[in-house]
Motif scaffolding. Sequence first.
Motif, PDB file in Angstrom:
ATOM      1  N   LYS A   1       4.555  20.964  -0.259  1.00 32.58           N
ATOM      2  CA  LYS A   1       5.303  20.010   0.445  1.00 32.58           C
ATOM      3  C   LYS A   1       4.504  18.638   0.349  1.00 32.58           C
ATOM      4  CE  LYS A   1       7.049  18.640   4.956  1.00 32.58           C
ATOM      5  NZ  LYS A   1       7.045  19.045   6.483  1.00 32.58           N
ATOM      6  N   ASP A   2       5.531  17.777  -0.147  1.00 29.49           N
ATOM      7  CA  ASP A   2       5.019  16.290  -0.488  1.00 29.49           C
ATOM      8  C   ASP A   2       5.029  15.348   0.927  1.00 29.49           C
ATOM      9  OD1 ASP A   2       4.948  17.155  -3.284  1.00 29.49           O
ATOM     10  OD2 ASP A   2       6.961  16.445  -3.522  1.00 29.49           O
ATOM     11  N   TYR A   3       3.986  14.563   0.804  1.00 29.83           N
ATOM     12  CA  TYR A   3       3.841  13.656   2.121  1.00 29.83           C
ATOM     13  C   TYR A   3       3.630  12.193   1.399  1.00 29.83           C
ATOM     14  CZ  TYR A   3       2.945  17.773   4.973  1.00 29.83           C
ATOM     15  OH  TYR A   3       2.976  19.126   5.480  1.00 29.83           O
ATOM     16  N   SER A   4       4.236  11.232   1.916  1.00 30.51           N
ATOM     17  CA  SER A   4       3.931   9.864   1.649  1.00 30.51           C
ATOM     18  C   SER A   4       4.533   8.810   2.364  1.00 30.51           C
ATOM     19  CB  SER A   4       4.886   9.586   0.241  1.00 30.51           C
ATOM     20  OG  SER A   4       6.440   9.714   0.365  1.00 30.51           O
ATOM     21  N   ALA A   5       3.845   7.839   2.279  1.00 31.81           N
ATOM     22  CA  ALA A   5       4.472   6.703   3.160  1.00 31.81           C
ATOM     23  C   ALA A   5       3.877   5.099   2.287  1.00 31.81           C
ATOM     24  CB  ALA A   5       3.528   6.636   4.448  1.00 31.81           C
ATOM     25  N   LYS A   6       4.710   4.187   2.853  1.00 28.68           N
ATOM     26  CA  LYS A   6       4.174   2.839   2.157  1.00 28.68           C
ATOM     27  C   LYS A   6       4.551   1.842   2.971  1.00 28.68           C
ATOM     28  CE  LYS A   6       8.797   2.874  -0.520  1.00 28.68           C
ATOM     29  NZ  LYS A   6       9.453   2.762  -1.532  1.00 28.68           N
ATOM     30  N   GLU A   7       3.607   0.605   2.694  1.00 27.43           N
ATOM     31  CA  GLU A   7       3.888  -0.559   3.611  1.00 27.43           C
ATOM     32  C   GLU A   7       3.962  -1.786   2.722  1.00 27.43           C
ATOM     33  OE1 GLU A   7       1.465   0.211   7.764  1.00 27.43           O
ATOM     34  OE2 GLU A   7       0.486  -0.833   6.415  1.00 27.43           O
ATOM     35  N   LYS A   8       4.589  -2.633   3.158  1.00 25.79           N
ATOM     36  CA  LYS A   8       4.805  -3.951   2.219  1.00 25.79           C
ATOM     37  C   LYS A   8       4.003  -5.335   3.021  1.00 25.79           C
ATOM     38  CE  LYS A   8       7.998  -4.606  -0.765  1.00 25.79           C
ATOM     39  NZ  LYS A   8       9.429  -5.073  -1.227  1.00 25.79           N
ATOM     40  N   TYR A   9       3.117  -6.009   2.516  1.00 25.16           N
ATOM     41  CA  TYR A   9       2.477  -6.973   3.460  1.00 25.16           C
ATOM     42  C   TYR A   9       3.165  -8.395   2.965  1.00 25.16           C
ATOM     43  CZ  TYR A   9      -0.609  -2.899   3.920  1.00 25.16           C
ATOM     44  OH  TYR A   9      -1.145  -1.634   4.143  1.00 25.16           O
ATOM     45  N   PHE A  10       3.338  -8.509   1.942  1.00 22.62           N
ATOM     46  CA  PHE A  10       4.095  -9.726   1.446  1.00 22.62           C
ATOM     47  C   PHE A  10       4.563  -9.524   0.012  1.00 22.62           C
ATOM     48  CE2 PHE A  10      -0.484 -10.022  -0.107  1.00 22.62           C
ATOM     49  CZ  PHE A  10      -0.452 -10.589  -1.430  1.00 22.62           C
ATOM     50  N   LYS A  11       5.408 -10.763  -0.147  1.00 17.47           N
ATOM     51  CA  LYS A  11       6.165 -10.729  -1.410  1.00 17.47           C
ATOM     52  C   LYS A  11       6.673 -12.100  -1.538  1.00 17.47           C
ATOM     53  CE  LYS A  11      10.239  -8.663  -3.873  1.00 17.47           C
ATOM     54  NZ  LYS A  11      11.167  -7.641  -3.828  1.00 17.47           N
ATOM     55  N   ASP A  12       6.387 -12.732  -2.527  1.00 19.37           N
ATOM     56  CA  ASP A  12       6.568 -14.159  -2.679  1.00 19.37           C
ATOM     57  C   ASP A  12       7.061 -14.316  -4.159  1.00 19.37           C
ATOM     58  OD1 ASP A  12       6.271 -15.281  -0.073  1.00 19.37           O
ATOM     59  OD2 ASP A  12       4.199 -15.108  -0.464  1.00 19.37           O
ATOM     60  N   ASP A  13       7.982 -15.109  -4.545  1.00 14.57           N
ATOM     61  CA  ASP A  13       8.265 -15.502  -5.933  1.00 14.57           C
ATOM     62  C   ASP A  13       8.189 -17.034  -5.995  1.00 14.57           C
ATOM     63  OD1 ASP A  13       8.909 -12.878  -6.322  1.00 14.57           O
ATOM     64  OD2 ASP A  13      11.031 -13.126  -6.135  1.00 14.57           O
ATOM     65  N   ILE A  14       7.600 -17.492  -7.193  1.00 13.40           N
ATOM     66  CA  ILE A  14       7.312 -18.810  -7.659  1.00 13.40           C
ATOM     67  C   ILE A  14       8.271 -19.096  -8.909  1.00 13.40           C
ATOM     68  CG2 ILE A  14       5.922 -20.413  -8.279  1.00 13.40           C
ATOM     69  CD1 ILE A  14       3.909 -19.231  -6.725  1.00 13.40           C
ATOM     70  N   LEU A  15       9.151 -19.879  -8.806  1.00  9.64           N
ATOM     71  CA  LEU A  15       9.703 -20.336 -10.146  1.00  9.64           C
ATOM     72  C   LEU A  15       9.083 -21.174 -11.030  1.00  9.64           C
ATOM     73  CD1 LEU A  15      12.647 -20.133 -11.664  1.00  9.64           C
ATOM     74  CD2 LEU A  15      13.137 -22.085 -10.432  1.00  9.64           C
ATOM     75  N   LEU A  16       8.619 -20.751 -12.131  1.00 10.26           N
ATOM     76  CA  LEU A  16       7.771 -21.466 -13.218  1.00 10.26           C
ATOM     77  C   LEU A  16       8.461 -22.399 -13.948  1.00 10.26           C
ATOM     78  CD1 LEU A  16       5.003 -18.630 -14.108  1.00 10.26           C
ATOM     79  CD2 LEU A  16       4.951 -20.356 -12.253  1.00 10.26           C
ATOM     80  N   ASP A  17       9.662 -21.965 -14.643  1.00  7.40           N
ATOM     81  CA  ASP A  17      10.388 -22.833 -15.266  1.00  7.40           C
ATOM     82  C   ASP A  17      11.887 -22.159 -15.069  1.00  7.40           C
ATOM     83  OD1 ASP A  17      11.295 -24.658 -17.046  1.00  7.40           O
ATOM     84  OD2 ASP A  17      10.637 -23.370 -18.882  1.00  7.40           O
TER      85      ASP A  17
ATOM     86  N   ALA B   1       0.719  -1.114   0.034  1.00  6.35           N
ATOM     87  CA  ALA B   1      -0.103   0.113  -0.067  1.00  6.35           C
ATOM     88  C   ALA B   1       0.890   1.342  -0.034  1.00  6.35           C
ATOM     89  CB  ALA B   1      -0.836  -0.090   1.225  1.00  6.35           C
ATOM     90  N   LYS B   2       0.370   2.170  -0.623  1.00  7.94           N
ATOM     91  CA  LYS B   2       1.241   3.539  -0.419  1.00  7.94           C
ATOM     92  C   LYS B   2       0.171   4.696  -0.643  1.00  7.94           C
ATOM     93  CE  LYS B   2       4.496   6.036  -3.497  1.00  7.94           C
ATOM     94  NZ  LYS B   2       5.345   5.970  -4.896  1.00  7.94           N
ATOM     95  N   VAL B   3       0.482   5.681   0.087  1.00  8.84           N
ATOM     96  CA  VAL B   3      -0.170   6.974   0.077  1.00  8.84           C
ATOM     97  C   VAL B   3       0.607   8.141  -0.119  1.00  8.84           C
ATOM     98  CG1 VAL B   3      -1.972   6.053   1.817  1.00  8.84           C
ATOM     99  CG2 VAL B   3      -0.165   7.169   2.640  1.00  8.84           C
ATOM    100  N   GLU B   4       0.051   9.138  -0.667  1.00 10.09           N
ATOM    101  CA  GLU B   4       0.937  10.279  -1.186  1.00 10.09           C
ATOM    102  C   GLU B   4       0.074  11.641  -1.312  1.00 10.09           C
ATOM    103  OE1 GLU B   4       3.646   9.688  -4.329  1.00 10.09           O
ATOM    104  OE2 GLU B   4       2.141   9.056  -5.794  1.00 10.09           O
ATOM    105  N   TRP B   5       0.396  12.551  -0.945  1.00 10.54           N
ATOM    106  CA  TRP B   5      -0.359  13.907  -1.293  1.00 10.54           C
ATOM    107  C   TRP B   5       0.479  15.038  -1.258  1.00 10.54           C
ATOM    108  CZ3 TRP B   5      -1.300  11.476   3.366  1.00 10.54           C
ATOM    109  CH2 TRP B   5      -0.899  12.319   4.322  1.00 10.54           C
ATOM    110  N   THR B   6       0.016  16.188  -1.809  1.00  8.31           N
ATOM    111  CA  THR B   6       0.748  17.426  -1.685  1.00  8.31           C
ATOM    112  C   THR B   6       0.088  18.543  -1.153  1.00  8.31           C
ATOM    113  OG1 THR B   6       2.152  16.866  -3.759  1.00  8.31           O
ATOM    114  CG2 THR B   6       1.987  19.149  -3.131  1.00  8.31           C
ATOM    115  N   GLU B   7       0.698  19.257  -0.109  1.00  6.34           N
ATOM    116  CA  GLU B   7      -0.004  20.582   0.203  1.00  6.34           C
ATOM    117  C   GLU B   7       0.679  21.950   0.098  1.00  6.34           C
ATOM    118  OE1 GLU B   7      -0.589  19.716   4.288  1.00  6.34           O
ATOM    119  OE2 GLU B   7      -2.081  18.117   4.360  1.00  6.34           O
ATOM    120  N   GLY B   8      -0.051  22.929  -0.044  1.00  9.15           N
ATOM    121  CA  GLY B   8       0.653  24.089  -0.422  1.00  9.15           C
ATOM    122  C   GLY B   8       1.109  24.275  -2.030  1.00  9.15           C
ATOM    123  N   SER B   9       1.476  25.615  -2.098  1.00  9.23           N
ATOM    124  CA  SER B   9       1.707  25.499  -3.390  1.00  9.23           C
ATOM    125  C   SER B   9       3.110  26.449  -3.577  1.00  9.23           C
ATOM    126  CB  SER B   9       0.703  26.406  -4.214  1.00  9.23           C
ATOM    127  OG  SER B   9       0.491  27.550  -3.482  1.00  9.23           O
ATOM    128  N   GLY B  10       3.675  26.618  -4.666  1.00 13.51           N
ATOM    129  CA  GLY B  10       4.995  27.434  -4.910  1.00 13.51           C
ATOM    130  C   GLY B  10       6.015  27.066  -3.851  1.00 13.51           C
TER     131      GLY B  10
END
Length: 336
Positions: free
Chosen positions: A62-78, A49-58
């Motif tokens: 200012k940019d705000y952002s954050a991210k989370e990783k819940y799972f990551k699995d690789d499967i070798l098909l061939d 998941a990732k969230v990001e937004w911008t506040e203000g101008s000129g």
Amino acid sequence: MGKLNSFVIVFSQTQNIYYPGQTLQGHVTVDLNDTMKMRGIRLRFEGKAKVEWTEGSGDNEKDYSAKEKYFKDDILLDGRGADMPVTETNSKTVGCLCCESGPINANFTIDRQGYVPGEAIILKAEIDNMSDGQIESSSVTLTMETTFRVKHKTKHKQTKVAKLKHGSILMGEHDYWNGDKLVIPPLPPSYLACCSIIDVKYILMLTVRPPGLTFDLNIHLPVIIGTIPLQSVFDSHPAIMHPAAYRETSSSFPTPSAYPPGETLPTDTFSSGAGYASPVNPPQRSALPPPSYAECVFGKVNIAEEGDTKYVKGDTEYAPAYTYYNWGHKPSALPV
């Protein structure tokens, strides 16, 4: 686009929502217009998941952002690493520069790299003793290599889990490993997905002990131990029985990741009382039974925690249980 015409993933199910434990099935199509060298084809499952937004101008923007990783699995098909044969060779000259004898040559082959506990690794090797002495012995050992990680420190541990041995080889003679079977005992799977502090790998090693004080001749082959057999292997075996050589646990309900291809959680698990709604079109269960579970080959350990007092009751001896497919192989001897 070069040699690649198309690379497409198609899911068997048409819905976009899946319940916990449901098997995600589909096929991958790779269409080439010419020969292409590749190390393999991997399928990656990633939840984030990732969230990001911008506040203000000129100047005040200012940019705000954050991210989370819940799972990551690789499967070798061939590709190498699952169902392709692996072969390595090595040689050693016995003696010193002034009195060298002929070499000792060896080659070592396994039919693939992917296995599950209860399967037998079919060993093929040829050892030529062209030295001036008698080779003491040759052996094949399965070793678990475990890496433990804490902040700023790493620890490595090697544990031998199964071993087969051949006898001596006379000068000028040969020895053949022609289909010897090394059976994998109940063990944790390779890599331990979702665990960042423990890593597990397995090495199969052919060791030839030359005459005299010469160092051993070794050939290493990496193997991957999983929880689900390759489909081609599954199709060639009879129905799974309970393990006879290792003590079965009382658990009767396997985790979703341990189900064979096509298996899913029983539909009667999903009821309003359990807080789940039954799927509209639940997948059909395979006729293949789920695997059994057996106590880890290393046995029990004490799980009492630091700070426990005499008032902490219960059994503090515990052994994890792992997927085990009993296809009638006699377990290999544990290393001495």
